[in-house]
Motif scaffolding. Structure first.
Motif, PDB file in Angstrom:
ATOM      1  N   ASP A  91       5.649   3.164   3.361  1.00 29.06           N
ATOM      2  CA  ASP A  91       6.558   2.876   4.482  1.00 29.06           C
ATOM      3  C   ASP A  91       5.813   2.731   5.807  1.00 29.06           C
ATOM      4  O   ASP A  91       6.424   2.727   6.866  1.00 29.06           O
ATOM      5  N   ARG A  96       4.266   0.198   7.257  1.00 31.25           N
ATOM      6  CA  ARG A  96       4.599  -0.987   8.039  1.00 31.25           C
ATOM      7  C   ARG A  96       5.959  -0.845   8.714  1.00 31.25           C
ATOM      8  O   ARG A  96       6.137  -1.147   9.896  1.00 31.25           O
ATOM      9  N   ALA A  97       6.963  -0.380   7.939  1.00 30.83           N
ATOM     10  CA  ALA A  97       8.305  -0.246   8.508  1.00 30.83           C
ATOM     11  C   ALA A  97       8.315   0.742   9.676  1.00 30.83           C
ATOM     12  O   ALA A  97       8.982   0.521  10.691  1.00 30.83           O
ATOM     13  N   LYS A  98       7.546   1.823   9.553  1.00 24.64           N
ATOM     14  CA  LYS A  98       7.531   2.815  10.626  1.00 24.64           C
ATOM     15  C   LYS A  98       6.832   2.279  11.869  1.00 24.64           C
ATOM     16  O   LYS A  98       7.273   2.530  12.997  1.00 24.64           O
ATOM     17  N   THR A  99       5.737   1.559  11.677  1.00 26.75           N
ATOM     18  CA  THR A  99       5.039   1.035  12.853  1.00 26.75           C
ATOM     19  C   THR A  99       5.817  -0.084  13.526  1.00 26.75           C
ATOM     20  O   THR A  99       5.703  -0.287  14.739  1.00 26.75           O
ATOM     21  N   GLU A 100       6.623  -0.824  12.763  1.00 26.43           N
ATOM     22  CA  GLU A 100       7.410  -1.914  13.339  1.00 26.43           C
ATOM     23  C   GLU A 100       8.760  -1.448  13.870  1.00 26.43           C
ATOM     24  O   GLU A 100       9.501  -2.223  14.467  1.00 26.43           O
ATOM     25  N   THR A 109      11.376  -0.448  12.051  1.00 29.44           N
ATOM     26  CA  THR A 109      12.510  -0.823  11.201  1.00 29.44           C
ATOM     27  C   THR A 109      12.851   0.241  10.172  1.00 29.44           C
ATOM     28  O   THR A 109      13.770   0.058   9.382  1.00 29.44           O
ATOM     29  N   PHE A 110      12.126   1.344  10.160  1.00 26.47           N
ATOM     30  CA  PHE A 110      12.373   2.396   9.180  1.00 26.47           C
ATOM     31  C   PHE A 110      13.658   3.138   9.549  1.00 26.47           C
ATOM     32  O   PHE A 110      13.847   3.517  10.698  1.00 26.47           O
ATOM     33  N   ASP A 162      19.760   6.608  13.057  1.00 29.44           N
ATOM     34  CA  ASP A 162      20.162   5.208  12.961  1.00 29.44           C
ATOM     35  C   ASP A 162      21.406   4.997  12.082  1.00 29.44           C
ATOM     36  O   ASP A 162      21.884   3.870  11.963  1.00 29.44           O
TER      37      ASP A 162
END
Length: 768
Positions: free
Chosen positions: A32, A34-38, A40-41, A46
């Motif tokens: 995860d 990529r999702a955390k850095t972008e 979107t996680f 949320d």
């Protein structure tokens, strides 16, 4: 050269793509990441649901008060308010707690700490919920708070269970033993907040069967589910916890006192209810590190070898017990550090006060005593005229030695090797040896001090922690591995809180089955329990369960092939996606062997049992131990008292490196957390009231505060009782680095430095 030729030449010279990391020992990235850095996680904050209501909690402004009355009339009458709940609306058990269930869901007769929940509100808008909570009228009769833990012994009982939570008198060896050299000290450790990256948030959704589902960033979902069910007066199977994205955790991530009002409101209204805590509420609600008072007396012979250690350790548990009994056991057991001490007499107490509750924070108990016993070793070295590293080397623990609790160290304990590695590592250059613009004064790039007032110090710290639970805790985890269409799925209720379990689970299955594509299923309480995510449990226990399940699937995969060729499965190996026999007769791919098959297996991992400490503080209380040595180099402005940590050299016994990049990140994170404990992090609570409960008043170390961290040695001596032979790595540098930094400040200033965090006045030398 033509464009076509240039293109052809470039393509020919381009190296082949590197193969993706695979299996144990590879630096496999987080699934995860990529999702955390972008951004979107999906985190708990949320979440959304149709017909959503918003919750708010009313908390006590007092540290200690009698509740005369609670009037919710005005709050209930406000437009948009759907429910208001207090202690009268709890249908089941009214108390909860991680270790000891002594904490009320809502205060009823008395308030015992600042921020204790009094009531909760659900409304159709978050602003309405907050205003309604503020409209609940509570009449208090303020009482004098007991904030000094030493006063708790004589004070009136703050709780029906009394003020004393636990007393451990450790007796080991000859009480009349004495050494030629004696050093004494009094030490104080402040209160630290775990400061999770994201504050608590959650969503509760009522179910048609009268139950409720809680979507939380829980790190121990089954324990939280059982607590919630008891509070709601429901059977456990009608309460489900679904773990959402956990935004970092270095302790018990979720405050149960946050979760329970959320579920009560959903059950009362029949609507989904969301609660997002502010940072202030987070500071008020969750547990902190135990402030600790420590008195020490060390006896040594003329050669500097320890003869006896005497100590008194007092832990401030705050208003409720939580896991204070466990923290005290660790503090008392490790009070002498990773040193051979033939005679030890330790008194340990954990007491209730009206301060904010204390509980599990990474390295609890062990961190506090490490700062004290390492200060004592510095005093001993100074009195003997020995190098601080040398006096430590003369006393270090090794495999086969006996701890003061009477337990023999059976795991690898390469303490001397670790200390020698950091001692012999080259020191960083002095400022005068480099360009002046490259030198940072203490206090930052624009430090206010003068270079002539800066002194450099070098200090050492040796630390130890236990792994898994202790004193008879039944450690067990369950995992299922399922393979279908060449894809493996792992089901295990071990929560990924940043420690890398999902990555490790993928690596285990890749290593065992030769399958590249491995998924780890989301966690909820419909799965068998895996226990809390602390003390490296999931690396050992949950990783062990995944390994056993994967090996069972491996046997299912290989048995038909072995039978076909008349050999045992032990003569077949899986490597690089291929199955081969020892003699080369059989050679096929894993994909071909799996074609058309669905395989699965469930397994448990349960380490060998431990036992509680007896009345003399003796017993085989721990499954395993981990050790660390750190050398700190600091620059101190002896006029201003400001400290800059220049470098921390780290050597650690890790058992086996399972993921190099992840391991380095965990060690660096732990060391940096220790910098905050040593220099900046102190949650101030005058008269029990949290002052500045925010990240402006509570100073966490930033990138500018992070020193150069040099991992100079990782000792890979496998622990034979641990799956893969690996040891957890993140807690022991947190324990060790504050002690090493304090040691370096002592070396630079000649001052005793007997308090953490180090206050500026403690580092000031009247040199001018």
């Amino acid at each position: 050269m033509s464009d076509e030729a240039a293109t052809a030449t470039t393509a020919a010279e381009t190296p082949a793509a590197e193969p993706l990391p695979h299996g144990l020992g590879a630096s496999l990235p987080h699934a995860d990441a990529r999702a955390k850095t972008e951004g979107t996680f999906p985190y708990a904050a949320d979440l959304w649901a149709e017909g959503l209501l918003w919750a708010a909690v009313l908390r006590s402004p007092h540290a200690h008060a009698r509740i005369v009355s609670i009037d919710t009339t005005h709050a209930r009458a406000m437009p948009g308010v759907r429910a208001v709940v207090t202690h009268e609306d709890v249908p089941g058990t009214s108390r909860h707690g991680r270790g000891t269930p002594d904490r009320p869901v809502f205060a009823s007769e008395v308030v015992r700490h600042h921020g204790e929940p009094i009531a909760a509100v659900a409304a159709d808008h978050p602003d309405t919920a907050r205003m309604a909570a503020a409209a609940v009228i509570v009449e208090y009769e303020p009482l004098d708070p007991v904030t000094d833990p030493e006063r708790a012994f004589e004070a009136e009982p703050l709780h029906p269970d009394g003020n004393l939570i636990r007393h451990i008198p450790l007796r080991h060896g000859d009480p009349d033993a004495a050494g030629e050299i004696v050093v004494e000290g009094l030490y104080r450790i402040g209160r630290q907040d775990p400061a999770p990256i994201g504050a608590e948030a959650g969503l509760a959704v009522p179910r048609p069967d009268g139950g409720v589902e809680l979507y939380l960033a829980s790190t121990d979902p089954h324990s939280d589910r059982n607590t919630a069910a008891a509070c709601f007066g429901l059977p456990a199977d009608r309460v489900k916890i679904v773990v959402t994205g956990v935004p970092g955790a270095t302790a018990d991530r979720e405050d149960q006192g946050f979760q329970l009002p959320l579920g009560l409101l959903a059950l009362r209204t029949g609507c989904p209810v969301k609660l997002t805590a502010s940072r202030e509420e987070s500071f008020l609600g969750h547990a902190h590190r135990h402030p600790t008072l420590l008195r020490y007396r060390h006896h040594a012979d003329a050669e500097g070898r320890l003869v006896k250690v005497e100590a008194q350790i007092l832990l401030d548990a705050g208003a409720y017990a939580d896991t204070s009994a466990d923290a005290l056991a660790a503090a008392v057991s490790f009070a002498c550090g990773p040193y051979v001490v033939p005679n030890a007499f330790i008194e340990g107490w954990a007491v209730r006060t009206n301060n904010p509750p204390s509980g599990h924070v990474r390295g609890e108990g062990a961190m506090q005593v490490c700062a004290a016993y390492e200060a004592q070793m510095d005093k001993l070295a100074k009195k003997l005229g020995l190098d601080p590293a040398e006096v430590r080397l003369r006393n270090v623990l090794a495999t086969g030695d006996v701890l003061p609790i009477g337990q023999t160290v059976t795991c690898p304990a390469p303490v001397a090797e670790l200390l020698t590695a950091v001692r012999d590592f080259p020191l960083p250059a002095l400022p005068k040896d480099g360009p002046e613009e490259d030198w940072l004064l203490p206090g930052g790039p624009e430090g206010a001090g003068e270079p002539g007032a800066v002194r450099r110090g070098v200090g050492y710290g040796l630390g130890m922690v236990h792994m898994l639970g202790a004193e008879g805790t039944d450690e067990v985890s369950t995992a299922t591995v399922r393979v279908h269409d060449g894809v493996a799925t792992v089901l295990c209720a071990a929560v990924e809180s940043g420690q890398g379990f999902t990555t490790l689970a993928r690596q285990i299955v890749q290593e065992t089955l030769g399958i590249d594509e491995v998924h780890v299923a989301p966690v909820d309480t419909d799965q068998p329990p895996a226990g809390p995510g602390c003390r490296g449990r999931h690396t050992w226990v949950s990783g062990g369960a995944v390994e056993r399940a994967a090996k069972m699937v491996r046997t299912q995969l290989l048995q038909p092939l072995a039978h076909q060729f008349g050999m045992s499965t032990e003569l077949l190996q899986i490597a690089d996606g291929k199955i081969t026999s020892y003699d080369g007769v059989l050679s096929t791919t894993v994909a071909e062997a799996l074609e058309g098959k669905e395989l699965w297996a469930t397994a448990q991992c349960r380490p060998h049992p431990t036992e509680p400490l007896d009345g003399a503080g003796q017993g085989d209380a721990f499954v395993g131990l981990a050790f660390c040595a750190i050398r700190a180099v600091v620059d101190v402005d002896v006029e201003l008292g400001s400290v800059r940590v220049v470098e921390l050299a780290v050597a650690q016994d890790v058992g086996r490196v399972l993921n190099p990049a992840q391991l380095v990140a965990r060690i660096e994170g732990g060391v940096t957390q220790g910098v905050g404990i040593a220099l900046t992090e102190n949650l101030r609570t005058p008269r029990g009231l949290i002052r500045h409960p925010d990240l402006t008043g509570y100073a966490l170390p930033t990138a500018l505060d992070a020193p150069d961290i040099r991992i100079v040695k990782l000792v890979e001596e496998r622990d034979v009782v641990a799956p893969f032979g690996a040891k957890p790595v993140s807690a022991v540098p947190v324990v060790t680095s504050p002690a090493a930094i304090a040691s370096a400040v002592r070396a630079a200033t000649g001052r005793p430095v007997n308090r953490l965090p180090i206050r500026p006045q403690a580092a000031v030398v009247n040199a001018r």
